[in-house]
Design a protein around this motif. Structure first.
Motif, PDB file in Angstrom:
ATOM      1  N   ILE A  56       1.030  -1.185   0.060  1.00  0.00           N
ATOM      2  CA  ILE A  56       0.121  -0.006   0.085  1.00  0.00           C
ATOM      3  C   ILE A  56       0.953   1.169   0.068  1.00  0.00           C
ATOM      4  CG2 ILE A  56      -1.739   1.316   1.335  1.00  0.00           C
ATOM      5  CD1 ILE A  56      -2.744  -1.360   2.208  1.00  0.00           C
ATOM      6  N   ARG A  57       0.426   2.267  -1.042  1.00  0.00           N
ATOM      7  CA  ARG A  57       1.274   3.550  -0.903  1.00  0.00           C
ATOM      8  C   ARG A  57       0.136   4.383  -0.763  1.00  0.00           C
ATOM      9  NH1 ARG A  57       4.422   4.233  -6.460  1.00  0.00           N
ATOM     10  NH2 ARG A  57       2.168   3.869  -7.038  1.00  0.00           N
ATOM     11  N   ALA A  58       0.596   5.331   0.281  1.00  0.00           N
ATOM     12  CA  ALA A  58      -0.422   6.505   0.611  1.00  0.00           C
ATOM     13  C   ALA A  58      -0.047   7.830   0.481  1.00  0.00           C
ATOM     14  CB  ALA A  58      -0.796   6.294   2.162  1.00  0.00           C
ATOM     15  N   TRP A  59      -0.889   8.898   0.142  1.00  0.00           N
ATOM     16  CA  TRP A  59      -0.522  10.299  -0.082  1.00  0.00           C
ATOM     17  C   TRP A  59      -1.273  11.046   0.852  1.00  0.00           C
ATOM     18  CZ3 TRP A  59      -0.914   6.492  -4.052  1.00  0.00           C
ATOM     19  CH2 TRP A  59       0.488   6.319  -4.254  1.00  0.00           C
ATOM     20  N   SER A  60      -0.617  12.149   1.149  1.00  0.00           N
ATOM     21  CA  SER A  60      -1.485  13.300   1.822  1.00  0.00           C
ATOM     22  C   SER A  60      -1.234  14.450   0.850  1.00  0.00           C
ATOM     23  CB  SER A  60      -1.034  13.582   3.223  1.00  0.00           C
ATOM     24  OG  SER A  60       0.538  14.142   3.137  1.00  0.00           O
ATOM     25  N   ALA A  61      -2.641  15.378   0.885  1.00  0.00           N
ATOM     26  CA  ALA A  61      -2.567  16.593   0.268  1.00  0.00           C
ATOM     27  C   ALA A  61      -2.369  17.806   1.093  1.00  0.00           C
ATOM     28  CB  ALA A  61      -3.942  16.540  -0.612  1.00  0.00           C
ATOM     29  N   ARG A  62      -1.588  18.670   1.267  1.00  0.00           N
ATOM     30  CA  ARG A  62      -1.766  19.808   2.252  1.00  0.00           C
ATOM     31  C   ARG A  62      -2.091  20.901   1.499  1.00  0.00           C
ATOM     32  NH1 ARG A  62      -0.212  18.369   7.060  1.00  0.00           N
ATOM     33  NH2 ARG A  62       0.492  15.939   7.109  1.00  0.00           N
ATOM     34  N   ILE A  63      -2.502  21.825   2.034  1.00  0.00           N
ATOM     35  CA  ILE A  63      -3.015  23.453   1.550  1.00  0.00           C
ATOM     36  C   ILE A  63      -2.144  24.267   2.505  1.00  0.00           C
ATOM     37  CG2 ILE A  63      -4.468  25.283   1.131  1.00  0.00           C
ATOM     38  CD1 ILE A  63      -6.527  23.135  -0.080  1.00  0.00           C
ATOM     39  N   ASP A  64      -1.198  24.785   1.980  1.00  0.00           N
ATOM     40  CA  ASP A  64      -0.240  25.792   2.657  1.00  0.00           C
ATOM     41  C   ASP A  64       0.232  24.836   4.057  1.00  0.00           C
ATOM     42  OD1 ASP A  64      -0.393  27.567   0.717  1.00  0.00           O
ATOM     43  OD2 ASP A  64      -2.043  28.493   1.675  1.00  0.00           O
ATOM     44  N   GLY A  65       0.278  23.799   4.120  1.00  0.00           N
ATOM     45  CA  GLY A  65       0.995  23.035   5.252  1.00  0.00           C
ATOM     46  C   GLY A  65      -0.175  22.297   5.787  1.00  0.00           C
ATOM     47  N   GLN A  66      -1.365  22.540   5.911  1.00  0.00           N
ATOM     48  CA  GLN A  66      -2.315  22.004   6.578  1.00  0.00           C
ATOM     49  C   GLN A  66      -3.003  20.858   5.818  1.00  0.00           C
ATOM     50  OE1 GLN A  66      -5.259  24.861   7.203  1.00  0.00           O
ATOM     51  NE2 GLN A  66      -4.618  25.563   9.040  1.00  0.00           N
ATOM     52  N   LEU A  67      -3.060  19.856   6.505  1.00  0.00           N
ATOM     53  CA  LEU A  67      -3.670  18.405   5.993  1.00  0.00           C
ATOM     54  C   LEU A  67      -5.090  18.722   5.530  1.00  0.00           C
ATOM     55  CD1 LEU A  67      -3.071  15.394   5.333  1.00  0.00           C
ATOM     56  CD2 LEU A  67      -4.080  14.922   7.324  1.00  0.00           C
ATOM     57  N   ALA A  68      -5.180  18.536   4.235  1.00  0.00           N
ATOM     58  CA  ALA A  68      -6.351  18.615   3.418  1.00  0.00           C
ATOM     59  C   ALA A  68      -7.228  17.487   2.819  1.00  0.00           C
ATOM     60  CB  ALA A  68      -6.056  19.451   2.140  1.00  0.00           C
ATOM     61  N   GLY A  69      -6.271  16.183   2.667  1.00  0.00           N
ATOM     62  CA  GLY A  69      -6.707  14.998   2.151  1.00  0.00           C
ATOM     63  C   GLY A  69      -5.769  14.026   2.124  1.00  0.00           C
ATOM     64  N   PHE A  70      -6.327  12.593   2.245  1.00  0.00           N
ATOM     65  CA  PHE A  70      -5.609  11.465   1.943  1.00  0.00           C
ATOM     66  C   PHE A  70      -6.261  10.551   1.290  1.00  0.00           C
ATOM     67  CE2 PHE A  70      -4.915   7.379   3.784  1.00  0.00           C
ATOM     68  CZ  PHE A  70      -3.233   7.309   4.092  1.00  0.00           C
ATOM     69  N   GLY A  71      -5.250   9.833   0.547  1.00  0.00           N
ATOM     70  CA  GLY A  71      -5.633   8.736  -0.125  1.00  0.00           C
ATOM     71  C   GLY A  71      -4.544   7.480  -0.359  1.00  0.00           C
ATOM     72  N   ALA A  72      -5.013   6.350  -0.795  1.00  0.00           N
ATOM     73  CA  ALA A  72      -3.977   4.957  -0.564  1.00  0.00           C
ATOM     74  C   ALA A  72      -4.279   4.269  -1.828  1.00  0.00           C
ATOM     75  CB  ALA A  72      -4.113   4.547   0.641  1.00  0.00           C
ATOM     76  N   LEU A  73      -3.043   3.638  -2.268  1.00  0.00           N
ATOM     77  CA  LEU A  73      -3.405   2.547  -3.390  1.00  0.00           C
ATOM     78  C   LEU A  73      -2.813   1.309  -3.123  1.00  0.00           C
ATOM     79  CD1 LEU A  73      -3.581   2.150  -6.659  1.00  0.00           C
ATOM     80  CD2 LEU A  73      -1.034   2.958  -6.602  1.00  0.00           C
TER      81      LEU A  73
END
Length: 175
Positions: A56-73
């Motif tokens: 499993i690989r996972a990514w986070s999305a950050r907007i100006d450093g704040q966690l905005a989202g998460f998803g995994a493959l």
């Protein structure tokens, strides 16, 4: 009225650090929301420990450093992947985070040699926004895949990744 000269927020997508408290909190919130909206036997979400598996690989999305989202493959083998644990943090909902994160995951899946990406989600009212989003992104209903079996509380969706002229997206996007 918005200031035309105000700096735009920057969205950054990066490999998720599953040890960060904000990432753990978002995964926990996702897990709780899915458990609350799904019968126990139909809860197929991954908890924090499961997301640490080597396939499993996972990514986070950050907007100006704040966690905005998460998803995994999750690599299912045979050039087939599964999208897992997609979640947008509530303060960033409907700002393009999910689309950007999914786009990043689609490119990573193609780059890994995957030709199909599938997902399982619930079918109750709590899941209507997710279903609409995935359908708008080219996913279509399919039979259960991988280790899943037919479940009246689940919907299975898939998307052929085919070939894409885009090999990569920038990891930073202005919103």
């Amino acid at each position: 009225m918005t200031d035309q000269n105000a700096p735009k927020a920057t969205l950054t997508i990066e490999s998720a650090d599953l040890e960060r408290p904000d990432t753990q909190a978002l995964i926990h919130a996702h897990w709780q929301a899915m458990a609350a909206a799904s019968p126990g036997e139909s809860m197929h979400g991954l908890d924090l420990e499961a997301l640490k598996a080597p396939d499993i690989r996972a990514w986070s999305a950050r907007i100006d450093g704040q966690l905005a989202g998460f998803g995994a493959l999750y690599d299912l083998g045979a050039a087939h992947g599964e999208l897992k644990s997609m979640r947008t943090a509530e303060p960033f909902a409907r700002r393009g985070v999910a689309s950007a994160l999914l786009g990043h995951i689609l490119i990573a899946a193609r780059a890994s040699g995957l030709t199909r990406l599938s997902l399982e989600t619930g079918c109750g009212p709590a899941f209507a926004p997710a279903l609409a989003f995935y359908r708008s992104q080219g996913f279509v209903e399919c039979p259960p895949f991988g280790d899943y079996t037919a479940d009246p509380a689940s919907i299975f969706l898939t998307r052929d990744l085919g070939s894409s002229p885009a090999d990569s997206l920038p990891d930073n996007r202005a919103l």
